[in-house]
Design a protein around this motif. Sequence first.
Motif, PDB file in Angstrom:
ATOM      1  N   PHE A  24       0.793  -1.146   0.029  1.00 25.34           N
ATOM      2  CA  PHE A  24       0.024   0.108   0.037  1.00 25.34           C
ATOM      3  C   PHE A  24       0.939   1.211  -0.028  1.00 25.34           C
ATOM      4  CE2 PHE A  24      -2.241  -3.216   2.607  1.00 25.34           C
ATOM      5  CZ  PHE A  24      -3.385  -3.521   1.804  1.00 25.34           C
ATOM      6  N   GLY A  25       0.728   2.178  -0.910  1.00 26.41           N
ATOM      7  CA  GLY A  25       1.624   3.220  -0.960  1.00 26.41           C
ATOM      8  C   GLY A  25       1.187   4.389  -1.859  1.00 26.41           C
ATOM      9  N   TYR A  26       1.822   5.409  -1.986  1.00 27.52           N
ATOM     10  CA  TYR A  26       1.485   6.585  -2.882  1.00 27.52           C
ATOM     11  C   TYR A  26       2.991   7.125  -3.435  1.00 27.52           C
ATOM     12  CZ  TYR A  26      -0.481  11.077  -4.175  1.00 27.52           C
ATOM     13  OH  TYR A  26      -1.297  11.915  -4.730  1.00 27.52           O
ATOM     14  N   PRO A  27       3.070   7.366  -4.745  1.00 27.22           N
ATOM     15  CA  PRO A  27       4.496   7.747  -5.254  1.00 27.22           C
ATOM     16  C   PRO A  27       4.950   9.043  -4.953  1.00 27.22           C
ATOM     17  CG  PRO A  27       2.666   7.790  -6.729  1.00 27.22           C
ATOM     18  CD  PRO A  27       2.240   7.211  -5.527  1.00 27.22           C
ATOM     19  N   ALA A  35       6.778   2.347  -6.017  1.00 24.57           N
ATOM     20  CA  ALA A  35       5.437   2.117  -6.095  1.00 24.57           C
ATOM     21  C   ALA A  35       5.202   1.747  -7.535  1.00 24.57           C
ATOM     22  CB  ALA A  35       4.842   3.221  -5.839  1.00 24.57           C
ATOM     23  N   HIS A  36       6.083   2.261  -8.467  1.00 23.47           N
ATOM     24  CA  HIS A  36       5.814   1.742  -9.913  1.00 23.47           C
ATOM     25  C   HIS A  36       5.890   0.309  -9.908  1.00 23.47           C
ATOM     26  CE1 HIS A  36       6.529   6.084 -11.115  1.00 23.47           C
ATOM     27  NE2 HIS A  36       5.582   6.076 -10.594  1.00 23.47           N
ATOM     28  N   ALA A  37       6.989  -0.326  -9.658  1.00 19.43           N
ATOM     29  CA  ALA A  37       7.560  -1.715  -9.594  1.00 19.43           C
ATOM     30  C   ALA A  37       6.476  -2.510  -8.960  1.00 19.43           C
ATOM     31  CB  ALA A  37       9.000  -1.982  -9.184  1.00 19.43           C
ATOM     32  N   ALA A  38       5.989  -2.025  -7.804  1.00 15.67           N
ATOM     33  CA  ALA A  38       5.119  -2.901  -7.000  1.00 15.67           C
ATOM     34  C   ALA A  38       3.837  -2.875  -7.837  1.00 15.67           C
ATOM     35  CB  ALA A  38       4.879  -2.218  -5.686  1.00 15.67           C
ATOM     36  N   ALA A  39       3.194  -1.831  -8.359  1.00 16.25           N
ATOM     37  CA  ALA A  39       1.974  -2.001  -9.372  1.00 16.25           C
ATOM     38  C   ALA A  39       2.126  -3.017 -10.292  1.00 16.25           C
ATOM     39  CB  ALA A  39       1.832  -0.577  -9.890  1.00 16.25           C
TER      40      ALA A  39
END
Length: 374
Positions: A24-27, A35-39
């Motif tokens: 769970f996060g916000y860039p 966050a981009h890689a996690a998405a």
Amino acid sequence: MRQLIKGNEAVIYGALLGGATHFFGYPITPASEIAHAAASLFPEAGRHFLQAESEVSAINMIYGAAGSGARVMTASSGPGISLMAEGISYIAGAELPCVIVNVQRAGPGLGNIFPEQGDYNAVVKGGGHGPYRNVVLAPDSVQEMCDFTSRAFDIADRYRTTVFVLSDAYIGQMMEPVSLPETVQHGQRKPWALYADHDSRRNLITSIYMSPAAQAGHNWQLQEKYDRIRSEITDWEEIQAEDAEFLFVGFGISARVSLTAVQLLRKRGVRAGLLRPKTLFPFPAARLAQLAAGGVRKIGVVELNEGQMAEDVELAVRCSIPVLRYNWMGGEVPTTTELAELAIEELKRPDSPQEPVTSRNHRHGHGDMLYGKV
């Protein structure tokens, strides 16, 4: 498997191989690639990714998912970590395991997107209200961004604690070859968690204790846990420290610059060494005290802040030898030549163990003003 990737991307590979189930996060720059890689990679691996509407929401999602037994994480930079402070304190009070990655940038306030290490006190000393501590791992390479994140989940579950991976913009943005672990770790069912089933229906997760005695008892139990952590997982790296007369201490990018300065000084006949804490909490105070009692004449603490870790070094050596503070801020980073010259200049001065000198080196610069939100 070996790949050439960014430090921020290595975090996600390490997390997935370490058994992370939810992100769970916000860039935020300079941590956005996490966050981009996690998405991309979390759903591909059958795990769960959700971009929250804010960092406040993200940390509270961490609270809920951790309470249900998931292996959870988030990532941000200084301004985002500040917004998470209340939630982190609640998580620590409820003894919920989670992993938080902080890729530090210059501050205070909005600051800029360049590397700094000014979040040391906020992360290592707590960060929210109440007497709690975070385990803090400090990588100095892309490989360690992967390895430390993977290891963080085991530490979090073992001690039911918050674990920070405290990096900086240099380590997060640089690219290096990384050897990925061959096996995937998986978490086990947690007897204290809430699984919405018969076996967990009597479990209670809370951080509120309405009597002073109950709150005191809970806080003392936390301190006992932190003492156990100190005795079991304190970690550091030493390079040519055994015979060093001048010892650098640094973490993250500061440690890498210091290491090259050590190599340069050794070529010039100066017995320099480096101690790099891998854990900032627990801090390797005992080993520093041993080195100070041995042949080390002076210690130079290199940080991209005003000297936050230097205070822990001073406490460790208990004023037995001089501790010099070499500090840069605002996104500026020292060169190896600068550090080597500072060490040579300091060694020319006579030793004064009874009255140790604490000095600061400020490198002033004039950068371009950056406007707008990043």
